[in-house]
Design a protein around this motif. Sequence first.
Motif, PDB file in Angstrom:
ATOM      1  N   ASN A  54       1.091  -0.878  -0.210  1.00  0.00           N
ATOM      2  CA  ASN A  54       0.158   0.001   0.022  1.00  0.00           C
ATOM      3  C   ASN A  54       0.586   1.515  -0.049  1.00  0.00           C
ATOM      4  OD1 ASN A  54      -2.849   1.477  -0.025  1.00  0.00           O
ATOM      5  ND2 ASN A  54      -2.749   1.317   2.025  1.00  0.00           N
ATOM      6  N   VAL A  55       0.615   1.801  -0.670  1.00  0.00           N
ATOM      7  CA  VAL A  55       1.805   3.340  -0.996  1.00  0.00           C
ATOM      8  C   VAL A  55       0.142   4.274  -0.805  1.00  0.00           C
ATOM      9  CG1 VAL A  55       3.751   2.266  -2.178  1.00  0.00           C
ATOM     10  CG2 VAL A  55       1.797   3.286  -3.653  1.00  0.00           C
ATOM     11  N   ALA A  56       1.606   5.903  -1.722  1.00  0.00           N
ATOM     12  CA  ALA A  56       0.966   6.686  -1.764  1.00  0.00           C
ATOM     13  C   ALA A  56       0.997   7.565  -2.693  1.00  0.00           C
ATOM     14  CB  ALA A  56       1.217   7.602  -0.285  1.00  0.00           C
ATOM     15  N   SER A  58       1.375  10.974  -6.109  1.00  0.00           N
ATOM     16  CA  SER A  58       1.038  11.983  -6.745  1.00  0.00           C
ATOM     17  C   SER A  58       1.630  12.003  -8.722  1.00  0.00           C
ATOM     18  CB  SER A  58       1.930  13.102  -6.698  1.00  0.00           C
ATOM     19  OG  SER A  58       3.556  13.190  -6.399  1.00  0.00           O
ATOM     20  N   TRP A  84      -8.441   4.990  -5.863  1.00  0.00           N
ATOM     21  CA  TRP A  84      -6.913   4.745  -5.841  1.00  0.00           C
ATOM     22  C   TRP A  84      -7.381   6.369  -5.988  1.00  0.00           C
ATOM     23  CZ3 TRP A  84      -7.030   1.166  -9.771  1.00  0.00           C
ATOM     24  CH2 TRP A  84      -6.935  -0.626  -9.311  1.00  0.00           C
ATOM     25  N   VAL A  86      -7.756  10.295  -4.652  1.00  0.00           N
ATOM     26  CA  VAL A  86      -7.612  11.002  -3.679  1.00  0.00           C
ATOM     27  C   VAL A  86      -8.152  12.669  -3.910  1.00  0.00           C
ATOM     28  CG1 VAL A  86      -7.315  11.773  -1.701  1.00  0.00           C
ATOM     29  CG2 VAL A  86      -6.240   9.475  -2.527  1.00  0.00           C
ATOM     30  N   ARG A 105      -3.271   6.442  -3.610  1.00  0.00           N
ATOM     31  CA  ARG A 105      -3.737   5.673  -2.949  1.00  0.00           C
ATOM     32  C   ARG A 105      -4.073   4.703  -2.872  1.00  0.00           C
ATOM     33  NH1 ARG A 105      -2.362   7.320   3.027  1.00  0.00           N
ATOM     34  NH2 ARG A 105      -1.974   4.938   4.584  1.00  0.00           N
ATOM     35  N   ALA A 134       3.029   3.742   1.951  1.00  0.00           N
ATOM     36  CA  ALA A 134       1.873   4.479   3.375  1.00  0.00           C
ATOM     37  C   ALA A 134       1.652   3.264   3.894  1.00  0.00           C
ATOM     38  CB  ALA A 134       1.094   5.022   2.183  1.00  0.00           C
ATOM     39  N   GLU A 136      -0.518   1.457   6.089  1.00  0.00           N
ATOM     40  CA  GLU A 136      -1.329   1.022   7.358  1.00  0.00           C
ATOM     41  C   GLU A 136      -1.911   0.432   8.308  1.00  0.00           C
ATOM     42  OE1 GLU A 136      -4.354   0.763   4.651  1.00  0.00           O
ATOM     43  OE2 GLU A 136      -4.477   3.029   4.318  1.00  0.00           O
ATOM     44  N   THR A 151      -4.406   5.212  11.808  1.00  0.00           N
ATOM     45  CA  THR A 151      -3.747   5.667  10.038  1.00  0.00           C
ATOM     46  C   THR A 151      -3.684   6.429   9.316  1.00  0.00           C
ATOM     47  OG1 THR A 151      -6.150   4.271   9.941  1.00  0.00           O
ATOM     48  CG2 THR A 151      -4.218   3.008  10.295  1.00  0.00           C
TER      49      THR A 151
END
Length: 152
Positions: A54-56, A58, A84, A86, A105, A134, A136, A151
């Motif tokens: 799991n990542v965030a 841009s 996904w 945001v 995300r 990211a 969680e 989280t």
Amino acid sequence: MSELVRFSVSLESDLLERFDAFCEAGKFATRSEAVRQLIRERLTTHAITADAANVAASLTLVYDHHKTRLTDRMLDVQHAHSQWVVSSMHVHLTHDLCMEVIVLRGPAADLQSLAAELSGMKGIHQAQLVIIRADESGTPHHHGDGPHSHTH
């Protein structure tokens, strides 16, 4: 050492001029050396994030907003993957160019696939995906007001 393979690439003349300037500034012996380094860097980045569940991220896209239906197609893809996406921000750069920054995300592989789908569209001039882990898991972390678990 692996076998050397030749392939051709089509570029706009102004992009080739900028690439040649990049090669010269980087002191690359040849264009091929520069391309090899860029490919290795990209593959390394991909490998780092491939194992992250799991990542965030841009995704920044610069594109020609006059390109027929490009904006509609970009929005269709974002809506198709809304689980996904945001947020997004649209910026007018020039009369012809716009920038879209999309905050994502989810699973790293899925975000990379979404980024590839968008960045491969005709009319996209530049695309850059920046990924951060990211986790969680709720592990403690620090915001400056003491460690705590939650989280985001």
